[in-house]
Design an enzyme around this catalytic site. Structure first.
Site, PDB file in Angstrom:
ATOM      1  N   HIS A 140      -3.439  -9.330   3.370  1.00 41.12           N
ATOM      2  CA  HIS A 140      -4.877  -9.497   3.594  1.00 41.12           C
ATOM      3  C   HIS A 140      -5.096 -10.465   4.755  1.00 41.12           C
ATOM      4  O   HIS A 140      -4.450 -11.510   4.836  1.00 41.12           O
ATOM      5  CB  HIS A 140      -5.545 -10.075   2.341  1.00 41.12           C
ATOM      6  N   HIS A 146      -2.992   2.001  -6.029  1.00 36.28           N
ATOM      7  CA  HIS A 146      -3.667   0.712  -5.960  1.00 36.28           C
ATOM      8  C   HIS A 146      -3.637  -0.017  -7.298  1.00 36.28           C
ATOM      9  O   HIS A 146      -3.734  -1.249  -7.336  1.00 36.28           O
ATOM     10  CB  HIS A 146      -5.109   0.893  -5.470  1.00 36.28           C
ATOM     11  N   ARG A 159      -0.662  -2.060  -7.056  1.00 35.99           N
ATOM     12  CA  ARG A 159      -0.910  -3.175  -6.122  1.00 35.99           C
ATOM     13  C   ARG A 159      -1.756  -4.244  -6.805  1.00 35.99           C
ATOM     14  O   ARG A 159      -1.476  -5.442  -6.696  1.00 35.99           O
ATOM     15  CB  ARG A 159      -1.611  -2.628  -4.879  1.00 35.99           C
ATOM     16  N   TYR A 186      -8.806 -11.086  -6.999  1.00 41.26           N
ATOM     17  CA  TYR A 186      -7.771 -11.013  -8.027  1.00 41.26           C
ATOM     18  C   TYR A 186      -7.814 -12.232  -8.944  1.00 41.26           C
ATOM     19  O   TYR A 186      -7.431 -12.144 -10.105  1.00 41.26           O
ATOM     20  CB  TYR A 186      -6.393 -10.893  -7.373  1.00 41.26           C
ATOM     21  N   LYS A 224      -2.253  -2.398   7.843  1.00 39.87           N
ATOM     22  CA  LYS A 224      -3.432  -1.998   8.609  1.00 39.87           C
ATOM     23  C   LYS A 224      -3.428  -2.666   9.982  1.00 39.87           C
ATOM     24  O   LYS A 224      -3.082  -3.833  10.112  1.00 39.87           O
ATOM     25  CB  LYS A 224      -4.698  -2.373   7.842  1.00 39.87           C
ATOM     26  N   ARG A 234       0.852  -1.183   0.000  1.00 36.76           N
ATOM     27  CA  ARG A 234       0.000   0.000   0.000  1.00 36.76           C
ATOM     28  C   ARG A 234       0.887   1.232   0.000  1.00 36.76           C
ATOM     29  O   ARG A 234       2.008   1.211   0.502  1.00 36.76           O
ATOM     30  CB  ARG A 234      -0.915   0.007   1.234  1.00 36.76           C
TER      31      ARG A 234
END
Length: 322
Positions: A292, A266, A269, A301, A193, A165
């Site tokens: 994730h 993004h 990414r 994806y 995150k 990110r």
């Protein structure tokens, strides 16, 4: 019953305190990022203002029909706001539901009146990934003879080479790269995150670009700015490169490369993940690399890859047309 100005102010304050308590909970207990907290604050502030204008000043006064009316105001717009996209309405209602759930769990409300208010369905939009050729054009178009070009090349090589990110890259310090430069096999530690850490490999192209930036680019840029900074990526004033500035760099470099589709951090990414899966990588490996928490998030994806295969089939197989 008429509500006085003082009562309205106090009522608004009670709702504001509820929101502040909820945001503190998200920060301390759930460890959400500052950007996520800021988004919740904006969405819930709009909710509080809407309630206060209608004479509602405490969470115990809110009914399910009030929340449904608020949702309709988001869809239709009102005297101060234009209609919102379905995705924005869904995000705001999710925030409202979470706030009421918090109020109930804390004993501030006897029941969760938002539990039956469902956000609108948002059609799942597949990420736009650049083709391998487009990524190559993007990286090749950068003039790497000047400090700014060396910085931008290192930034883009790292984003595409790690799938990180943008905030994970802009928050890096020079010291974070010390072990990477000393050990070719070492991974790069990223903080994602919720302050979750993960190690990702750094490919040779990204390593070379970062090394060139640290040796030939960054010292010149920092010296010309006349200040020092621990940040890996800095702007022309010697300060840490912001997320917004990095976004602008990517957009401008894409335009320079003649890429007409919108390109964002993004996008790189998405491209990282899609190209790995196209190459046969296991979805759980990609999950770990992206940071994730659930493989379900990563599986979108695989749909990108399947759609790519469908397009190739439709355009090349003699029995696919007609």
């Amino acid at each position: 019953m008429t509500t006085t100005g003082d009562e309205a102010s106090a009522g608004s304050l009670r709702l504001q305190r509820l929101v502040i308590g909820y945001l503190d909970h998200l920060t301390v207990e759930r460890g959400l990022s500052p950007n996520t907290i800021a988004a919740y604050r904006r969405d819930l502030t709009r909710y509080v203002v809407w309630l206060t204008k209608r004479g509602i000043h405490d969470v115990t006064e809110i009914s399910t029909s009030d929340i449904e009316a608020y949702q309709m105001s988001l869809v239709a717009g009102d005297e101060t706001h234009r209609p919102l996209a379905t995705s924005s309405v869904a995000r705001m209602i999710v925030a409202v539901r979470a706030l009421h759930g918090f109020a109930t769990s804390e004993g501030l409300a006897s029941e969760n009146v938002a539990i039956d208010v469902n956000p609108p369905n948002v059609g799942k939009r597949l990420p736009k990934a650049l083709s391998v050729d487009e990524v190559q054009r993007l990286l090749d178009s950068i003039d790497r003879t000047e400090p700014i070009g060396l910085r931008d090349a290192a930034l883009l090589e790292m984003l595409y080479g790690t799938g990180a990110r943008i905030t994970e890259i802009t928050s890096l310090d020079v010291d974070d790269l010390t072990r990477i430069r000393d050990d070719p096999e070492a991974g790069l530690r990223l903080v994602g995150k919720g302050d979750k850490q993960r190690m990702v490999p750094l490919g040779s192209y990204a390593r070379q670009a970062v090394d060139a930036w640290l040796v030939r680019g960054r010292p010149a840029l920092v010296a010309s700015a006349g200040r020092t900074s621990p940040a890996l990526f800095v702007n022309t004033r010697g300060n840490r490169l912001s997320r917004q500035s990095a976004w602008g760099i990517i957009r401008d470099r894409a335009a320079q490369a003649g890429i007409t589709t919108e390109v964002s951090p993004h996008s790189l990414r998405h491209s990282f993940a899609t190209h790995l899966l196209d190459g046969g990588a296991d979805v759980r490996v990609v999950q770990e690399l992206l940071g994730h928490s659930s493989v379900t998030t990563t599986q979108i994806y695989t749909e990108v890859t399947v759609e790519h295969l469908r397009e190739v089939y439709r355009s090349t197989h003699p029995r696919a047309r007609g």
